[in-house]
Design a protein around this motif. Structure first.
Motif, PDB file in Angstrom:
ATOM      1  N   ARG A  71     -10.529  -5.154   1.777  1.00  0.00           N
ATOM      2  CA  ARG A  71     -10.733  -4.897   2.997  1.00  0.00           C
ATOM      3  C   ARG A  71     -10.368  -4.078   3.868  1.00  0.00           C
ATOM      4  N   GLY A  72      -9.720  -2.556   2.941  1.00  0.00           N
ATOM      5  CA  GLY A  72      -9.995  -1.666   3.940  1.00  0.00           C
ATOM      6  C   GLY A  72      -8.514  -1.108   3.797  1.00  0.00           C
ATOM      7  N   PHE A  73      -8.633   0.631   4.413  1.00  0.00           N
ATOM      8  CA  PHE A  73      -7.739   1.639   3.285  1.00  0.00           C
ATOM      9  C   PHE A  73      -7.158   2.408   4.704  1.00  0.00           C
ATOM     10  N   VAL A 125      -1.291  -2.969  -0.413  1.00  0.00           N
ATOM     11  CA  VAL A 125      -0.167  -2.489  -0.775  1.00  0.00           C
ATOM     12  C   VAL A 125      -0.159  -1.130  -1.229  1.00  0.00           C
ATOM     13  N   GLU A 126       0.624  -0.451  -0.782  1.00  0.00           N
ATOM     14  CA  GLU A 126       1.039   1.227  -0.721  1.00  0.00           C
ATOM     15  C   GLU A 126       0.998   2.014  -2.346  1.00  0.00           C
ATOM     16  N   ALA A 127       0.337   2.793  -2.411  1.00  0.00           N
ATOM     17  CA  ALA A 127      -0.782   3.832  -2.962  1.00  0.00           C
ATOM     18  C   ALA A 127       0.424   3.629  -3.774  1.00  0.00           C
ATOM     19  N   GLY A 128       1.607   3.820  -4.734  1.00  0.00           N
ATOM     20  CA  GLY A 128       2.452   3.528  -5.583  1.00  0.00           C
ATOM     21  C   GLY A 128       2.038   2.899  -6.579  1.00  0.00           C
ATOM     22  N   ALA A 129       1.790   1.379  -6.213  1.00  0.00           N
ATOM     23  CA  ALA A 129       1.918   0.127  -6.315  1.00  0.00           C
ATOM     24  C   ALA A 129       0.655   0.026  -7.800  1.00  0.00           C
ATOM     25  N   VAL A 144      -1.503  -0.161 -14.841  1.00  0.00           N
ATOM     26  CA  VAL A 144      -2.499   0.906 -14.071  1.00  0.00           C
ATOM     27  C   VAL A 144      -2.419   1.038 -12.719  1.00  0.00           C
ATOM     28  N   GLY A 145      -2.570   2.111 -12.065  1.00  0.00           N
ATOM     29  CA  GLY A 145      -1.994   1.629 -10.319  1.00  0.00           C
ATOM     30  C   GLY A 145      -3.234   1.590 -10.015  1.00  0.00           C
ATOM     31  N   VAL A 146      -3.304   0.330  -8.637  1.00  0.00           N
ATOM     32  CA  VAL A 146      -4.139  -0.156  -7.517  1.00  0.00           C
ATOM     33  C   VAL A 146      -4.719   0.398  -6.715  1.00  0.00           C
ATOM     34  N   VAL A 147      -4.741   1.299  -6.477  1.00  0.00           N
ATOM     35  CA  VAL A 147      -5.257   3.109  -5.770  1.00  0.00           C
ATOM     36  C   VAL A 147      -6.489   3.233  -6.752  1.00  0.00           C
ATOM     37  N   GLY A 148      -6.886   3.419  -7.908  1.00  0.00           N
ATOM     38  CA  GLY A 148      -7.018   4.811  -8.530  1.00  0.00           C
ATOM     39  C   GLY A 148      -7.999   3.663  -9.454  1.00  0.00           C
ATOM     40  N   SER A 177      -2.278   3.236   1.461  1.00  0.00           N
ATOM     41  CA  SER A 177      -2.178   1.620   1.258  1.00  0.00           C
ATOM     42  C   SER A 177      -3.067   1.044   1.129  1.00  0.00           C
ATOM     43  N   VAL A 178      -3.792   0.330   0.733  1.00  0.00           N
ATOM     44  CA  VAL A 178      -4.919  -0.225   0.571  1.00  0.00           C
ATOM     45  C   VAL A 178      -4.828  -1.844   0.606  1.00  0.00           C
ATOM     46  N   GLU A 179      -5.801  -3.201   1.359  1.00  0.00           N
ATOM     47  CA  GLU A 179      -5.252  -4.042   1.938  1.00  0.00           C
ATOM     48  C   GLU A 179      -6.654  -4.850   1.440  1.00  0.00           C
ATOM     49  N   ILE A 180      -6.498  -5.664   0.034  1.00  0.00           N
ATOM     50  CA  ILE A 180      -6.691  -6.888  -0.780  1.00  0.00           C
ATOM     51  C   ILE A 180      -7.399  -8.643  -0.725  1.00  0.00           C
TER      52      ILE A 180
END
Length: 462
Positions: free
Chosen positions: A164-166, A110-114, A138-142, A202-205
Motif C-alpha cells: 500500500r505504501g512505503f 512493517v519496519e525495514a529490518g523485520a 528473509v527480510g520483508v523489505v528486500g 517501513s512498508v504498509e502491506i
C-alpha cells in the motif's frame, strides 16, 4: 569533499557519529561484524556499519555520505547480498523490526529490518496471511522491493502487488512517503526496482484472510527423478490458480534439520500449496503422489503460520551461489535436457535445481502498475549451489550449463530477487528496455549525486 587517503577517511568517518543517534562501527570495532550477510559468500567489507534504529539514522547517514564522497547501501538479513567495498557505508536495519497489525483493515506496517517471521507471528493469530516468500527468515523489505515470488504466487500474484505504501529515504537524505497518490513515481519504482530509488524504512502491506492451506512437500528418490519430473510437467498444465507448485532436484548434506531419508543423497521434492477447497487441493495432488513411492510426505492441512514448512529453506547463514532462467514452456524435451545436466548420473554439484510454476495471477497486471517485469514466464528455473573453495568454480560453471541446457525454451529474463550479481548485462535480463529507462531517470531525480549507486542499481550511463 572526496576522501583521498586512508588517514583522512578514518578521521572523516569518526565524525559520522555526530550525524546519527545510534552505534557506528568502523573496521575492527565492536558491531562491525554485523555487516556479515546471511549469504557469507558475498564479500562485504564497508567503510563503516551504522546500526540504524530509526529513519533519521538512515537519513543522517545518507546526508553524511553525500557530503564526504561515500556511497551508502543497506542490509537487513543479507540473503541477496552482493559485495560491498571500503568506499561504502552500510546501514544495518535489523534493529528496526516493529510490526503493527491493523486487524480491522487487514493491513500491517512493517519496519525495514523485520523478517517475514515477525509478520507471521503478528498476523496469523488473527487469521490473516502476510504474503511472504518460501523462507520466513528473509527480510520483508528486500523481498518486496524485488517483486516477491511466494508460495501462493499463482493465486495472489507478486507480493509487491499488495503493497500500500512505503516510507523511504532518497539519495538526497529526504524522508518521503510513496503511495499511489503521493510520489506515485517512487511507488511504481520501489515495487521491483530493488534499492535503485532509495532506502525503505517501513512498508504498509495488505494481509489476506487465509487461515490455512493444504500443502507441504512429497519427496521421492533420485532414481525416480525422470518419472516424477515428466509427470510433474504434464500435471501442471491442468492446475487451477488456487494451486501452486515447484519441484526440486536436491542433494542435501547430512546435517541437523535435514530428515534422515533425504540426507546425503539425490532426492526430488514436489512442493505444493492449495487454498480454497482444501479437499479438492488434496485430490488434485493425488495423481502426482502416485507416480512413485515417496520417501517422505509432509502434505496436510496446515495453518498459514506454517507456510515456511513447504520449502523448508535453511535458516542458518551459509555460502550460496545462484543462477536463474525464466521459461516460456516446459515440454518433455526441456525436462530431458535438464535431467541430463542435473539428474542422476550427471555429476551435478548443485544443492538444489528448482523448477517453479508461474502464471495465474502473476501474469496479470496489478491494480497499480510497477517496475516488476517478466510476468509472462510460465516457469522459473533456479540453481542453488554451495561455493566451497575447492568446488566454487565448478559450482558456478555448472550452474551456467544448467541454465544453458534449457536455452531453447528460455525467455531470456530473470527476476530481481534471484541470482544477484554485478553482471552488467543483468539489468537487461531483469527489466524491459522501457522500465530500465524510467528507473534510471527516477534514480537521477531522487539520487542526483549517486549516493546510492552501489550494488544492483539502475543508473543512466554517463
Amino acid at each position: 569533499m572526496t576522501v583521498s587517503t586512508d588517514v583522512t577517511r578514518d578521521d572523516v568517518l569518526q565524525t559520522l557519529r555526530a550525524h546519527v543517534t545510534t552505534h557506528v562501527a568502523l573496521p575492527g570495532e565492536p558491531g562491525y561484524e554485523r555487516c556479515v550477510p546471511w549469504n557469507v559468500a558475498a564479500q562485504v567489507a564497508p567503510a563503516a556499519v551504522v546500526l540504524a534504529t530509526s529513519p533519521e539514522d538512515v537519513a543522517g547517514t545518507v546526508r553524511f555520505a553525500a557530503a564526504h564522497g561515500f556511497t551508502v547501501t543497506v542490509q537487513a538479513t543479507g540473503h541477496g547480498a552482493v559485495g560491498v567495498g571500503p568506499g561504502t557505508i552500510l546501514v544495518q536495519t535489523s534493529a528496526m523490526k516493529h510490526c503493527a497489525v491493523d486487524v480491522a483493515n487487514r493491513t500491517a506496517r512493517v519496519e525495514a529490518g523485520a523478517r517475514w517471521q515477525d509478520v507471521l507471528d503478528a498476523a496469523t493469530p488473527h487469521g490473516l496471511a502476510p504474503l511472504c516468500g518460501s523462507a520466513p527468515s528473509v527480510g520483508v523489505v528486500g523481498f518486496l522491493t524485488g517483486g516477491g515470488i511466494g508460495p501462493l504466487v499463482r493465486t495472489v500474484g507478486a507480493s509487491s502487488d499488495h503493497v500500500r505504501g512505503f516510507e523511504v529515504v532518497t539519495g538526497e537524505g529526504r524522508l518521503l512517503q510513496a503511495t499511489p497518490e503521493c510520489n506515485a513515481d517512487l511507488f511504481w519504482g520501489l515495487r521491483g526496482g530493488k534499492a535503485t530509488l532509495g532506502i525503505v524504512t517501513s512498508v504498509e502491506i495488505d494481509l489476506l484472510p487465509i487461515a490455512e492451506f493444504y500443502g507441504g512437500a512429497v519427496y521421492f528418490a533420485g532414481d525416480d527423478a525422470a518419472a516424477v519430473l515428466h509427470a510433474w510437467a504434464g500435471w501442471c498444465a491442468g492446475l487451477p490458480e488456487t494451486v501452486n507448485t515447484s519441484i526440486a532436484i536436491q542433494q542435501l548434506p547430512p546435517m541437523p534439520g535435514v530428515p534422515e531419508p533425504l540426507a546425503g543423497r539425490m532426492t526430488v521434492a514436489v512442493r505444493y500449496t492449495a487454498v480454497g477447497d482444501l479437499a479438492e487441493g488434496e485430490r488434485l495432488l493425488a495423481p502426482l503422489r502416485a507416480v512413485a513411492t515417496p520417501l517422505l510426505d509432509t502434505t496436510a492441512v496446515m495453518p498459514y503460520a506454517a507456510i515456511g514448512a513447504v520449502h523448508a529453506d535453511p535458516v542458518d547463514p551459509m555460502p550460496v551461489s545462484e543462477n536463474q532462467a525464466l521459461l516460456s514452456a516446459l515440454p518433455s524435451e526441456a525436462v530431458d535436457a535438464l535431467l541430463a545436466v542435473a539428474g542422476p548420473g550427471s555429476g551435478s554439484p548443485q544443492a538444489i535445481v528448482e523448477l517453479r510454476m508461474l502464471g495465474g495471477a502473476l501474469a496479470r497486471e496489478p491494480r497499480h502498475r510497477s517496475a516488476f517485469c517478466r510476468r509472462d514466464a510460465a516457469f522459473s528455473l533456479l540453481t542453488i549451489g554451495v561455493p566451497a573453495p575447492e568446488i566454487a568454480a565448478m559450482v558456478v560453471g555448472h550452474a551456467a550449463a544448467v541454465v544453458g541446457s534449457v536455452e531453447p525454451w528460455s525467455t531470456g529474463g530473470q527476476m530481481p530477487n534471484f541470482a544477484p550479481s554485478y553482471d552488467p548485462a543483468r539489468p537487461s535480463r531483469v527489466y524491459s528496455e522501457d522500465t530500465l529507462h524510467w528507473l534510471a531517470a527516477l534514480a537521477d531525480r531522487y539520487d542526483p549525486a549517486g549516493v546510492l549507486a552501489t550494488g544492483q542499481v539502475i543508473r543512466t550511463l554517463r
